[in-house]
Design an enzyme around this catalytic site. Structure first.
Site, PDB file in Angstrom:
ATOM      1  N   GLY A  82       0.821  -1.211   0.000  1.00  0.00           N
ATOM      2  CA  GLY A  82       0.000   0.000   0.000  1.00  0.00           C
ATOM      3  C   GLY A  82       0.854   1.259   0.000  1.00  0.00           C
ATOM      4  NE  ARG A 146      -2.232  -4.373  -0.931  1.00  0.00           N
ATOM      5  CZ  ARG A 146      -1.680  -3.854   0.159  1.00  0.00           C
ATOM      6  NH1 ARG A 146      -0.665  -4.450   0.737  1.00  0.00           N
ATOM      7  NH2 ARG A 146      -2.154  -2.741   0.686  1.00  0.00           N
ATOM      8  CG  ASP A 177       2.713  -9.692   4.397  1.00  0.00           C
ATOM      9  OD1 ASP A 177       3.109 -10.530   5.225  1.00  0.00           O
ATOM     10  OD2 ASP A 177       1.525  -9.356   4.275  1.00  0.00           O
ATOM     11  CE  LYS A 203       4.473  -0.079   2.492  1.00  0.00           C
ATOM     12  NZ  LYS A 203       3.538  -0.797   1.638  1.00  0.00           N
ATOM     13  CB  THR A 204       3.127  -0.028   6.588  1.00  0.00           C
ATOM     14  OG1 THR A 204       1.689  -0.115   6.665  1.00  0.00           O
ATOM     15  CG2 THR A 204       3.695  -0.365   7.953  1.00  0.00           C
ATOM     16  CG  ASP A 206      -1.375  -0.511   8.069  1.00  0.00           C
ATOM     17  OD1 ASP A 206      -1.981   0.474   7.612  1.00  0.00           O
ATOM     18  OD2 ASP A 206      -1.473  -1.652   7.604  1.00  0.00           O
TER      19      ASP A 206
HETATM   20  P1  FBP Z   1       0.585  -1.935   3.619  1.00  0.00           P
HETATM   21  O1  FBP Z   1       0.561  -2.821   4.823  1.00  0.00           O
HETATM   22  O2  FBP Z   1       0.959  -2.640   2.383  1.00  0.00           O
HETATM   23  O3  FBP Z   1       1.428  -0.713   3.861  1.00  0.00           O
HETATM   24  O4  FBP Z   1      -0.901  -1.401   3.359  1.00  0.00           O
HETATM   25  C1  FBP Z   1      -1.569  -0.578   4.247  1.00  0.00           C
HETATM   26  C2  FBP Z   1      -3.026  -0.387   3.962  1.00  0.00           C
HETATM   27  O5  FBP Z   1      -3.272   0.984   3.680  1.00  0.00           O
HETATM   28  C3  FBP Z   1      -3.923  -0.872   5.098  1.00  0.00           C
HETATM   29  O6  FBP Z   1      -4.078   0.135   6.070  1.00  0.00           O
HETATM   30  C4  FBP Z   1      -5.193  -1.225   4.382  1.00  0.00           C
HETATM   31  O7  FBP Z   1      -5.927  -2.223   5.075  1.00  0.00           O
HETATM   32  C5  FBP Z   1      -4.713  -1.762   3.071  1.00  0.00           C
HETATM   33  O8  FBP Z   1      -3.470  -1.129   2.826  1.00  0.00           O
HETATM   34  C6  FBP Z   1      -5.661  -1.515   1.930  1.00  0.00           C
HETATM   35  O9  FBP Z   1      -5.047  -1.951   0.768  1.00  0.00           O
HETATM   36  P2  FBP Z   1      -5.699  -1.908  -0.666  1.00  0.00           P
HETATM   37  O10 FBP Z   1      -5.887  -0.471  -1.014  1.00  0.00           O
HETATM   38  O11 FBP Z   1      -4.673  -2.584  -1.535  1.00  0.00           O
HETATM   39  O12 FBP Z   1      -6.990  -2.625  -0.569  1.00  0.00           O
END
Ligand code: FBP
Length: 559
Positions: A82, A146, A177, A203-204, A206
């Site tokens: 993300g 992803r 991941d 990165k994230t 979250d």
């Molecule tokens: P990452 O863990 O890859 O950084 O993604 C974070 C995130 O924004 C989460 O908060 C959310 O649940 C998810 O990605 C949503 O992903 P997508 O837009 O691919 O559905």
């Protein structure tokens, strides 16, 4: 410059700050090694799986008085998962370090995430291209994806692409991941004597990729500031109109770090924390009671309005829902291949599911509103899990609270009014212009990633610490990726993965919420943080999150 907003033009000129150790020259660094490391858990299994990259020491860079010659290197970079504000600056920092080490060096960007290295889709960066993206949000410079990088075939294809481009190091910018994949790739490259190094960057938005050495993942700072601005605006509206309860679900996948930080910045009336719900084994019914009680008590004081913050992953932490969702994930993995199920109507699908789940889980499933049931049946993510961001938990809570309040009204226990508004904040924050903190931190992470490459490391995560101090005092170095790993069950199989950091209920950040939440519930103590500040006094523009400040001050007190 064409087609740029005034802020874009100003931000392009911003020069990110670096730790002093790195700013003295990329070829003049002294490496100081700590002692050998161990994985956080399951040491024997992780050591066996990562025989070539396990147990390496942590490293720190210091300024050196001597300078060494840097050989010509080609490096590839991947943005994975993300979006998070600051990704472009990681690439800019990496590029600047690489070019300052040796102007012959080349940086390739793999397109569309990890699939770019497998399929050989790439671009070569140059000054003009990089300069247009400095200090901007988003991952659009090369795109993200992803795709999981974990099979022998994928590793072999990646090797072929690296050989073709003469790439001797790959930087993977990603979350838990993606960095697990970075660790697997690093191990495979060493095992097969390829000489190719792999470095990860944390990165994230979250905020769940953190530990002693990684104080914060990039993007968390900007995203939480953006959500806090929006919550503050809604609080002003609620406090002006005094007629709505706003239920705001906030992204962050499983962990509640984002919701908690946004709550500390804004002080809303109700904040749910998934980790607390799980720890206290709170049922959906008890959550509804807790929220309805606050709504009713505020109504007694003439306040038929308020703000409730809901973490994205809540539903998976409510014990009866967790059990039902896990049963449902298993059931769905076989039903999705079943023709009878795929061609069934929605109502028929619900009955098939109810007849396939265990009787306890079927009861929970059938008690849910149709909207939530149908969202629970949507496509799984690549790990076979339900996509929590697509479940409208905020609407589930509203519907159940509405029913509860009308029962309370009949029983003479609620005499107020209840009008609701539902919101979901996620995509609003993931690509915002990085704050000064994220712009500086990301640039430093990228610059430091090249320092790790230049000094021969592989299987390391770029680490920049001491982040509540001024940037010049930040400490740059690296930690072995295997240090953060443990074994977890994925798709029914035990796999080595980087451990996710959840909110610690005994930590200073949650304690701060716990100490104040009753006061914030009844007496409005709203804070209005406003927009992310880029220009102005350092005390406003350069400070990072409440979370990191509380965590670091505790660490310093205990030091
Ligand atoms: P990452 O863990 O890859 O950084 O993604 C974070 C995130 O924004 C989460 O908060 C959310 O649940 C998810 O990605 C949503 O992903 P997508 O837009 O691919 O559905």
């Amino acid at each position: 410059m064409k087609n740029l907003s005034p802020l874009q033009i100003e931000r392009l000129k911003y020069q990110p700050k670096l730790p002093e150790s790195l700013s003295s020259g990329i070829n003049s660094l002294e490496v100081s090694e700590g002692s050998a490391t161990e994985s956080v858990r399951d040491q024997e299994q992780i050591k066996e799986l990562f025989a070539n990259t396990y147990g390496k020491p942590t490293v720190t860079f210091k300024k050196s008085s001597s300078s060494k010659q840097s050989p010509v290197r080609n490096v590839g970079v991947i943005l994975s998962g993300g979006q998070a504000p600051g990704g472009h600056n990681v690439i800019a920092g990496l590029y600047d370090a690489l070019k300052s080490a040796n102007s012959e060096n080349k940086l390739y960007g793999f397109l569309g995430g990890p699939s770019g290295i497998i399929e050989g889709k790439y671009i070569e960066f140059n000054d003009e291209f990089i300069n247009a993206y400095r200090n901007t949000g988003g991952f659009d410079i090369i795109g993200s994806g992803r795709t999981k990088l974990e099979t022998e075939e994928q590793f072999k294809s990646s090797l072929e692409v690296c050989k073709k481009l003469n790439i001797s190091a790959v930087v993977i910018i990603g979350g838990d991941d993606s960095n697990t994949n970075a660790a697997l790739l690093a191990e495979w490259f060493v095992k097969n004597n390829t000489g190719i190094q792999v470095i990860g960057c944390p990165k994230t938005i979250d905020g769940d990729l953190k530990n002693e050495q990684i104080e914060i993942s990039f993007g968390f700072d900007t995203a939480t500031k953006t959500y806090a601005e929006l919550i503050g605006n809604i609080q002003r509206d609620a406090n002006s109109a005094k007629k709505y309860w706003h239920f705001i679900k906030i992204m962050g996948r499983s962990a509640s770090h984002v919701a908690l930080e946004a709550a500390l910045q804004t002080q809303p009336n109700i904040t749910l924390i998934s980790e607390e719900v799980e720890e206290k084994k709170m049922s959906l019914d008890s959550i509804i009671s807790y929220m309805s009680d606050i709504i009713a008590r505020r109504a007694e004081n003439g306040k038929n309005f308020g703000i409730a913050i809901i973490p994205e992953g809540l539903i998976e932490f409510i014990p009866e829902m967790k059990s039902m969702i896990s049963n449902l994930n298993d059931v769905m993995s076989s039903l999705e291949k079943d023709e009878r199920y795929s061609s069934a109507s929605q109502g028929e699908k619900f009955s098939i599911i109810e007849n396939t789940l265990s009787s306890e889980n079927a009861k929970v499933f059938s008690s849910l509103p149709t909207l939530i049931k149908s969202q629970l049946l949507m496509d799984r993510d690549p790990h076979g899990n339900v996509q929590v961001s697509k479940i409208e938990t905020e609407k589930l809570l509203i519907e159940m609270i509405r029913t509860r309040l009308s029962e309370m009204k009949k029983a003479g226990k609620f005499s107020g009014k209840f009008a609701d508004q539902a919101h979901f904040f996620g995509y609003e924050g993931r690509c915002a212009f990085p704050s000064n903190f994220d712009a500086d931190y990301c640039y430093s992470l990228g610059y430091n990633a090249f320092a790790l490459i230049n000094n021969g490391f592989t299987g390391y995560l770029s680490s920049v610490r001491n982040l509540t101090d001024v940037a010049s005092n930040w400490i740059a170095g690296g930690i072995p990726l295997t240090m953060m790993m443990n074994m977890e069950k994925r798709h029914g199989e035990w796999k080595p993965v980087i451990q996710k950091a959840l909110v610690r209920l005994d930590g200073p950040v949650f304690k701060k919420l716990e100490e104040h939440r009753e006061e914030w519930a009844m007496n409005d103590r709203y804070l209005f943080p406003g927009a992310v500040q880029y220009f102005g006094p350092s005390a406003v523009c350069d400070i990072t999150t409440v979370t990191l400040q509380l965590e670091r001050s505790k660490t310093l007190l205990n030091a």
